[in-house]
Scaffold this active site. Structure first.
Site, PDB file in Angstrom:
ATOM      1  N   GLY A 185       2.164   1.981  10.641  1.00  0.00           N
ATOM      2  CA  GLY A 185       3.081   3.103  10.442  1.00  0.00           C
ATOM      3  C   GLY A 185       3.844   3.505  11.689  1.00  0.00           C
ATOM      4  N   GLU A 243      -5.474  -5.210  10.662  1.00  0.00           N
ATOM      5  CA  GLU A 243      -4.414  -4.222  10.851  1.00  0.00           C
ATOM      6  C   GLU A 243      -4.701  -3.397  12.109  1.00  0.00           C
ATOM      7  OE1 GLU A 243      -2.497  -3.129   6.861  1.00  0.00           O
ATOM      8  OE2 GLU A 243      -4.299  -1.938   7.033  1.00  0.00           O
ATOM      9  N   SER A 291       3.194  -2.484  10.431  1.00  0.00           N
ATOM     10  CA  SER A 291       4.646  -2.530  10.640  1.00  0.00           C
ATOM     11  C   SER A 291       5.274  -3.879  10.281  1.00  0.00           C
ATOM     12  CB  SER A 291       4.990  -2.103  12.073  1.00  0.00           C
ATOM     13  OG  SER A 291       4.600  -0.751  12.265  1.00  0.00           O
ATOM     14  N   ASN A 299       0.863  -1.183   0.000  1.00  0.00           N
ATOM     15  CA  ASN A 299       0.000   0.000   0.000  1.00  0.00           C
ATOM     16  C   ASN A 299       0.899   1.234   0.000  1.00  0.00           C
ATOM     17  OD1 ASN A 299      -1.903   1.974   0.435  1.00  0.00           O
ATOM     18  ND2 ASN A 299      -2.341   1.395   2.566  1.00  0.00           N
ATOM     19  N   PHE A 300       0.905   1.963  -1.122  1.00  0.00           N
ATOM     20  CA  PHE A 300       1.791   3.124  -1.232  1.00  0.00           C
ATOM     21  C   PHE A 300       1.264   4.331  -0.451  1.00  0.00           C
ATOM     22  CE2 PHE A 300       3.765   2.066  -5.694  1.00  0.00           C
ATOM     23  CZ  PHE A 300       4.368   0.961  -5.147  1.00  0.00           C
ATOM     24  N   LYS A 301      -0.010   4.300  -0.076  1.00  0.00           N
ATOM     25  CA  LYS A 301      -0.648   5.464   0.592  1.00  0.00           C
ATOM     26  C   LYS A 301      -0.366   6.726  -0.219  1.00  0.00           C
ATOM     27  CE  LYS A 301       0.296   3.209   4.953  1.00  0.00           C
ATOM     28  NZ  LYS A 301       0.177   3.312   6.383  1.00  0.00           N
ATOM     29  N   HIS A 344      -9.658   0.942   5.144  1.00  0.00           N
ATOM     30  CA  HIS A 344      -8.327   1.143   5.735  1.00  0.00           C
ATOM     31  C   HIS A 344      -8.429   2.071   6.940  1.00  0.00           C
ATOM     32  CE1 HIS A 344      -4.159   2.355   6.261  1.00  0.00           C
ATOM     33  NE2 HIS A 344      -3.855   1.215   5.666  1.00  0.00           N
TER      34      HIS A 344
HETATM   35  C1  PEP Z   1      -0.927  -0.118   5.874  1.00  0.00           C
HETATM   36  O1  PEP Z   1      -0.938   1.020   5.464  1.00  0.00           O
HETATM   37  O2  PEP Z   1      -1.852  -0.863   5.548  1.00  0.00           O
HETATM   38  C2  PEP Z   1       0.175  -0.558   6.747  1.00  0.00           C
HETATM   39  C3  PEP Z   1       0.098  -1.745   7.266  1.00  0.00           C
HETATM   40  O3  PEP Z   1       1.204   0.321   6.960  1.00  0.00           O
HETATM   41  P1  PEP Z   1       2.627   0.010   7.670  1.00  0.00           P
HETATM   42  O4  PEP Z   1       3.145  -1.256   7.050  1.00  0.00           O
HETATM   43  O5  PEP Z   1       3.471   1.197   7.343  1.00  0.00           O
HETATM   44  O6  PEP Z   1       2.371  -0.149   9.121  1.00  0.00           O
END
Ligand code: PEP
Length: 235
Positions: free
Chosen positions: A165, A159, A195, A7-9, A90
């Site tokens: 993040g 998640e 993470s 996921n590039f966000k 999300h």
């Molecule tokens: C996400 O945005 O879905 C995510 C899991 O981010 P990160 O890996 O940076 O925690």
């Protein structure tokens, strides 16, 4: 065969996304051991080379074909590029942008009716996690309200909000407990996100009832993302 998603966000430009996807495709053409998803930003959506094991998806869209929703895109904008995969629910959309379960469920229904592959995200905030497993599962259940859990093209991603993040992944025990519980009601694939990185992906994806990972920050360098696919290919 694990499912590994990036996921590039709000990262990567159109140009850098194209370069990333081209390098990734090159790798996946000869290594078909994972099902891979990439979610670039809206402006980087395009008709990329079609590979059976690589799906390009949208991080979001509004549940409409076209319309008057300033700042949003609709299904026509995805169909232009043959995008048939979408992330819904999300945590950043729920908690930063204030999307409510009612709207999320409408979005789910809309894209389900169009036959999209949906990666549906759920996760509890820290104050709920601190109340224990039962409170966490109750909270997660509210995020399943009006969601068709039998939808054939559904992938769920657990998640925890406090792990996204932050560099602080959930513990192996926490992931196992929540995944085991969710899998009692859901037969569809269940990813873990929060993470995930090069150092922990193998251990996490090797767990029972973990079918893969959704990765944000640690997926931004294509070399790292490919290594993560490599590290999980025997699972
Ligand atoms: C996400 O945005 O879905 C995510 C899991 O981010 P990160 O890996 O940076 O925690």
């Amino acid at each position: 065969m694990p499912i590994i998603a990036a996921n590039f966000k709000t990262n990567h430009t159109r140009k850098s996304s194209a370069k990333y996807i081209s390098l990734l495709s090159q790798y996946l053409r000869t290594n078909s051991t994972a099902r891979v998803y990439v979610f670039p930003s809206y402006t980087a959506l395009d008709e990329y080379e079609h590979l059976a094991n690589l799906h390009i998806g949208a991080q979001n869209a509004y549940p409409t074909q076209t319309g008057s929703i300033t700042g949003e895109i609709g299904a026509v904008h995805l169909e232009e590029f043959n995008i048939k995969t979408i992330l819904i629910g999300h945590s950043e959309r729920r908690h930063v942008l204030g999307e409510k379960q009612e709207h999320i469920a409408q979005k789910f229904e809309y894209f389900k009716n169009l036959g999209y592959k949906i990666i549906y995200c759920i996760g509890e905030p820290l104050e709920v996690k601190e109340q224990g497993l039962e409170a966490t599962l109750d909270y997660l259940n509210t995020q399943f309200e009006n969601i068709d859990l039998n939808y054939e093209h559904l992938i769920v991603a657990y998640e925890p909000v406090w792990a996204i993040g932050t560099g602080k992944s959930a513990t192996i025990e926490d992931i196992q407990a929540v995944h085991d519980a969710i899998k009692q009601t859901i037969k569809q694939p269940l990813l873990y996100g929060g993470s995930v990185n090069l150092g922990n992906i193998e251990k996490i994806c090797a767990l029972n009832n973990v079918d893969g990972a959704l990765i944000g920050s640690a997926s931004l360098e294509v070399e790292d993302f490919i290594k993560m696919i490599e590290n999980t290919k025997e699972l």
